[in-house]
Scaffold this motif. Structure first.
Motif, PDB file in Angstrom:
ATOM      1  N   SER A 161       0.752  -5.835  -8.995  1.00 55.93           N
ATOM      2  CA  SER A 161       0.613  -5.833  -7.540  1.00 55.93           C
ATOM      3  C   SER A 161       0.696  -4.390  -7.045  1.00 55.93           C
ATOM      4  O   SER A 161       1.057  -3.473  -7.794  1.00 55.93           O
ATOM      5  CB  SER A 161       1.724  -6.664  -6.906  1.00 55.93           C
ATOM      6  N   GLU A 162       0.370  -4.195  -5.779  1.00 52.73           N
ATOM      7  CA  GLU A 162       0.457  -2.838  -5.237  1.00 52.73           C
ATOM      8  C   GLU A 162       1.889  -2.298  -5.288  1.00 52.73           C
ATOM      9  O   GLU A 162       2.096  -1.152  -5.695  1.00 52.73           O
ATOM     10  CB  GLU A 162      -0.088  -2.806  -3.810  1.00 52.73           C
ATOM     11  N   THR A 165       2.568  -1.395  -8.825  1.00 54.54           N
ATOM     12  CA  THR A 165       1.846  -0.164  -9.164  1.00 54.54           C
ATOM     13  C   THR A 165       2.622   1.059  -8.677  1.00 54.54           C
ATOM     14  O   THR A 165       2.780   2.047  -9.403  1.00 54.54           O
ATOM     15  CB  THR A 165       0.443  -0.172  -8.525  1.00 54.54           C
ATOM     16  N   SER A 179       2.294   6.242  -0.097  1.00 52.55           N
ATOM     17  CA  SER A 179       1.752   4.882  -0.047  1.00 52.55           C
ATOM     18  C   SER A 179       0.238   4.857  -0.073  1.00 52.55           C
ATOM     19  O   SER A 179      -0.364   3.948  -0.657  1.00 52.55           O
ATOM     20  CB  SER A 179       2.268   4.161   1.197  1.00 52.55           C
ATOM     21  N   VAL A 182      -0.850   5.209  -3.665  1.00 47.05           N
ATOM     22  CA  VAL A 182      -0.563   3.973  -4.400  1.00 47.05           C
ATOM     23  C   VAL A 182      -1.617   2.924  -4.077  1.00 47.05           C
ATOM     24  O   VAL A 182      -2.157   2.262  -4.974  1.00 47.05           O
ATOM     25  CB  VAL A 182       0.844   3.447  -4.048  1.00 47.05           C
ATOM     26  N   ALA A 183      -1.919   2.757  -2.788  1.00 49.50           N
ATOM     27  CA  ALA A 183      -2.907   1.757  -2.381  1.00 49.50           C
ATOM     28  C   ALA A 183      -4.268   2.068  -2.987  1.00 49.50           C
ATOM     29  O   ALA A 183      -4.989   1.165  -3.450  1.00 49.50           O
ATOM     30  CB  ALA A 183      -2.991   1.707  -0.861  1.00 49.50           C
ATOM     31  N   SER A 186      -4.176   1.374  -6.795  1.00 48.13           N
ATOM     32  CA  SER A 186      -4.080  -0.069  -7.022  1.00 48.13           C
ATOM     33  C   SER A 186      -5.427  -0.731  -6.801  1.00 48.13           C
ATOM     34  O   SER A 186      -5.854  -1.584  -7.581  1.00 48.13           O
ATOM     35  CB  SER A 186      -3.026  -0.676  -6.093  1.00 48.13           C
ATOM     36  N   ALA A 187      -6.126  -0.332  -5.721  1.00 52.68           N
ATOM     37  CA  ALA A 187      -7.433  -0.919  -5.424  1.00 52.68           C
ATOM     38  C   ALA A 187      -8.462  -0.537  -6.486  1.00 52.68           C
ATOM     39  O   ALA A 187      -9.297  -1.366  -6.886  1.00 52.68           O
ATOM     40  CB  ALA A 187      -7.903  -0.469  -4.041  1.00 52.68           C
ATOM     41  N   GLY A 191      -4.912  -3.312 -10.577  1.00 53.47           N
ATOM     42  CA  GLY A 191      -3.685  -3.683 -11.267  1.00 53.47           C
ATOM     43  C   GLY A 191      -3.770  -3.663 -12.771  1.00 53.47           C
ATOM     44  O   GLY A 191      -2.864  -4.171 -13.452  1.00 53.47           O
TER      45      GLY A 191
END
Length: 880
Positions: A161-162, A165, A179, A182-183, A186-187, A191
């Motif tokens: 999950s974000e 991650t 953040s 991270v986003a 992750s995208a 994951g």
């Protein structure tokens, strides 16, 4: 990594064989971390003294009987039953009669005999199995029966999950990751742990993933390493020509309508690509939209498409989009982007409109690229305005100067000339930090313009300029004048509202803040290109609410701003600053400092970010000071003083207050009180009554009860609950009234200002002690301690006195504290503007009272923290 922790617990429970289960099967897509979890389970079993075995199935070994177990078997018989017995014996050999934990990686690739052996091991009482299988792959019946028949527990391992991650990145990099990064990671990796590991390695090596002020941040475009590209290509598998065409068209133009994609390629090829998991199809209204099944597929294929083929494909996609009549702004933008690198002739109208839409989306690099192409194609004034707007947002100020000349030359009407003037004033004021030049440009424009409509647009930007320069009454007057005209354009409404809200915040008109801000927000919402003004508009509203003591409302507006501005350039960083200001007002010091660190990292390379860096450093320095980290607070103050924004003189009282809190953290409480009083004087001289209240309240919290009368007067003139609460605390402090100070503490806690509430309770403890009421004094001190803990253990002078009550005068305690911080008698004397003999006398009397002659012991009695601070400069009054 909450999700992964739960998975590890589940594996451990399965290994303990509760309910007769003999182990676990970890199922999941490639790269989600199944192997890592299985190896971790075996490592923990080995730590507990259990024997472990690890076997790996592979496609190459699948053609050999017992190929996965070849490393454990010296010889293999011909009879299958004998072979299986030999296999079990080999696994158990050397275990000493205890349990053996067997890990089988990629069990879906086991040959039939190996699968039967795994099944036999699952039936053996001394064997615990930990197997991994890849979902979507065929699995031998002997393996699938392991969980279907209840021998093993199946655990499906999801992609990270974000939040997971972010936690994994934190652990690997050794520090927090902002953040937005991270986003984005992750995208991009969806994951997939394996993809993430390669991506991080490549970006670290390239220097695009780097630490800024203790916060890791990923900037720039991704460039896949050869290793990651190979992994992605292996996952995609071999592509036939017709499937490759489908993937490449989507890589260049996704998302596309399914029918349009079939026209550009072939319907059967699209179906095959979907069946292979390369393409995903989603219902969109009454149609179907197609995308690549994983973002990295597009990254890999775009790198492999040749220049000429890429130009031809982009031209075909753009032409098809225009032919189908897709009227959405997104389709228009994609057509423009595709046309830039295609074999099509440039369309100035399309490019100009697309550049404007890119500005609305705050994709500023794209807006600049399309805008420059639009200018070259003959897009004129509007295209040039887009280029200027993009460069401003990207903080490339040296280039903006060149573009102004071009924009002025292209302005052919009064309307265009006023628009150019407003944009130039905004640039000079906030971005170039040259407010005097901004005012001169505005004055010259007002002299030239005769039409009322044009003049009111200039008055609107003047409202914002006057507010920033610390003239709130003038700003309020200009803003109200401009907003009274019903035909004012949305941009001018928003700018006038920004100036009016900033002025009301300083003047103490908190009751008018909400309606004024709402008016500006409605105008900004009607024009998407004005979305970036939501942040300063709501930022001044948060500031005004915080000054007024409406702490809960300030947090609510800051949170709403975060939701309202998603997608705006630097929105996460700027709204982090607003949230931190609200959290700091609530006393949530650690939370505020975390938000501010992330904001600071995100603003790297953005200069002063139109003054937001100044805001960020103000809150950061204050937060560090009240947290008790005086060394970091002093360093932050030095940086803050170097970053003062000349168009934000309205914040000069805040600047003086910040210096006050740093001085207080260093033990120079009398200096801190003097600075707070100076902040109040500056605010009063400009009519910034809300800032005056805040400054006087800070002086009260620092121990100054002499301002009670002034606060009582201000409480009748300034809106919001802070003025009356501060007046009550000041009157109680002046009277040494412990009961009244406790009542003030309770009121401040109700308002949400926990730190001021803690100070008032600490002052109550001192007042009770003064009147020899030990029971109430202890209760008040306990309350102060509880509130301080709610403030992340914040430390202020009042809390220090309540925590360690000593028979010292305020001056004696101040000098002893500064001595404990490592300052010499001469440095203390210079700091307090007294003689060295005076300092020596106070230290002597303090030592006599405390029964010690050791400077070190005096410091220990004051506090345990012995960090040394650099000797500060002697305080002088500053004006800006």
């Amino acid at each position: 990594m909450t999700g992964r922790v739960e998975e590890l617990r589940s594996i451990d429970q399965a290994i303990r064989r509760s309910g007769g289960v003999k182990g676990v099967v970890l199922a999941g897509a490639s790269g989600v971390g199944k192997t890592r979890l299985a190896r971790g389970a075996l490592a923990r079993a080995a730590e507990q003294g259990m024997a472990t075995r690890w076997v790996v199935a592979s496609a190459s070994a699948r053609g050999l009987p017992l190929g996965a177990f070849a490393g454990l078997l010296a010889t293999v018989g011909e009879d299958p039953a004998q072979v299986l017995r030999q296999g079990v014996d080999a696994v158990l050999a050397g275990a000493g009669g205890g349990d053996v934990v067997v890990g089988v990686d990629d069990a879906h690739l086991l040959d039939e005999l190996s699968a039967l052996l795994v099944q036999q091991l699952a039936l053996h009482k001394a064997v615990i199995l930990v197997a991994t299988v890849r979902t979507g792959e065929p699995v031998a019946d002997a393996v699938s029966a392991l969980w279907k028949d209840g021998y093993l527990t199946r655990l499906d391992v999801p992609a990270l999950s974000e939040p997971d991650t972010g936690a994994l990145l934190h652990a690997v990099l050794g520090g927090p990751v902002d953040s937005a990064s991270v986003a984005r990671m992750s995208a991009l990796t969806r994951g997939n742990t394996l993809f993430l590991r390669h991506l991080v390695g490549g970006e670290l090596e390239a220097g695009r993933l780097h630490a800024v002020g203790g916060m890791w941040r990923w900037s720039g475009d991704v460039a896949l390493t050869p290793g990651l590209a190979e992994l992605v290509e292996a996952r995609m598998g071999r592509l036939s020509k017709r499937v490759r065409d489908v993937v490449d068209v989507l890589a260049l133009g996704e998302p596309l309508d399914a029918g349009l994609l079939a026209q550009l390629t072939a319907a059967a090829a699209v179906e095959e690509a979907e069946a292979r998991g390369l393409v995903s199809v989603e219902r969109d209204g009454r149609g179907l939209r197609t995308r690549l099944a994983h973002p990295l597929y597009g990254e890999v294929r775009r790198a492999g498409i040749g220049t000429l083929r890429g130009r031809r494909l982009r031209g075909r996609i753009a032409t098809a989009l225009a032919r189908t009549g897709g009227g959405s702004s997104d389709d228009m933008l994609r057509r423009a982007v595709l046309s830039l690198d295609s074999d099509l002739e440039p369309d100035p109208a399309l490019l100009t409109a697309a550049a404007g839409y890119a500005v609305q989306l705050f994709d500023l690099p794209l807006a600049e690229r399309i805008g420059r192409a639009a200018v070259a194609a003959g897009g004129g004034f509007q295209a040039q305005m887009t280029v200027v707007a993009a460069l401003n947002g990207l903080c490339r100020y040296s280039e903006v100067e060149v573009e102004w000349a071009a924009l002025t030359a292209l302005a052919g009407t009064d309307t265009e000339r006023v628009r150019a003037t407003v944009a130039q004033v905004h640039y000079l004021m906030w971005l170039a930090e040259r407010p005097a030049e901004a005012a001169a440009v505005l004055d010259a424009a007002e002299d030239r313009v005769r039409e009322d409509a044009a003049r009111l647009q200039l008055i609107a930007i003047r409202a914002y300029l006057e507010a920033g320069l610390g003239h709130p009454a003038r700003a309020a007057q200009a803003g109200a004048m401009a907003l009274a005209w019903p035909g004012l354009p949305d941009e001018s409404v928003t700018l006038a509202s920004c100036g009016l809200v900033a002025a009301l915040a300083a003047l103490g008109g908190v009751d008018e803040l909400g309606p004024a801000a709402a008016n500006g927000r409605m105008a900004a919402a009607r024009s998407p290109e004005l979305a970036f003004l939501h942040v300063p508009l709501m930022g001044w509203q948060v500031h005004g609410l915080r000054l007024a003591g409406c702490v809960h409302e300030a947090l609510a507006v800051a949170t709403e701003c975060r939701e309202t501005t998603k997608g705006v350039a630097f929105a996460v960083e700027l709204t982090n600053i607003l949230l931190a200001e609200a959290e700091l007002a609530r006393g949530q010091v650690a939370t505020a400092l975390r938000l501010l660190r992330e904001a600071r990292a995100g603003l790297e390379g953005a200069g002063n970010a139109a003054g937001f860096l100044y805001f960020c450093l103000l809150s950061t320095t204050r937060g560090l000071a009240v947290s008790g980290d005086r060394v970091a607070a002093r360093r932050s103050l030095e940086e803050l003083e170097a970053q003062q924004h000349p168009a934000l003189l309205i914040l000069q009282p805040e600047m003086l207050l910040t210096r006050a809190w740093v001085a207080a953290a260093e033990g120079a409480v009398s200096e801190a009180v003097a600075l707070a009083q100076e902040a109040a004087e500056v605010a009063a001289s400009r009519g910034q009554l809300a800032h005056e209240v805040l400054a006087l309240h800070a002086a009260v919290c620092l121990g100054d009860g002499s301002v009670a009368d002034r606060l009582a007067d201000l409480a009748t003139r300034v809106g919001g609950p802070r003025a009356s609460a501060a007046a009550a605390q000041a009157a109680a402090l002046a009277a040494h009234d412990g009961d009244a100070l406790l009542a003030a503490s309770a009121h401040l806690e109700q308002l949400g200002d926990l730190l001021a509430a803690a100070d008032s309770a600490a002052q109550a403890a001192v007042a009770y002690t003064r009147h020899h009421r030990s029971g109430p004094a202890k209760a008040a001190a306990a309350r102060a301690h509880r509130l301080a803990q709610l403030c992340d253990g914040a430390r202020t002078p009042a809390l220090a006195v309540a925590t360690r009550p000593l028979p010292l005068t305020a001056r004696e305690r101040e000098i002893v504290t500064m001595a404990a911080h490592g300052l010499s008698n001469r440095e203390i004397a210079d700091r307090l503007v007294v003689s060295v003999r005076t300092v020596e006398g106070h230290l002597y009397r303090a030592a006599t009272k405390l029964g010690t002659s050791s400077r070190a012991e005096l410091g220990t009695l004051i506090h345990h923290d012995r960090a040394v601070i650099p000797p500060p400069r002697a305080r002088v009054r500053r004006s800006q």
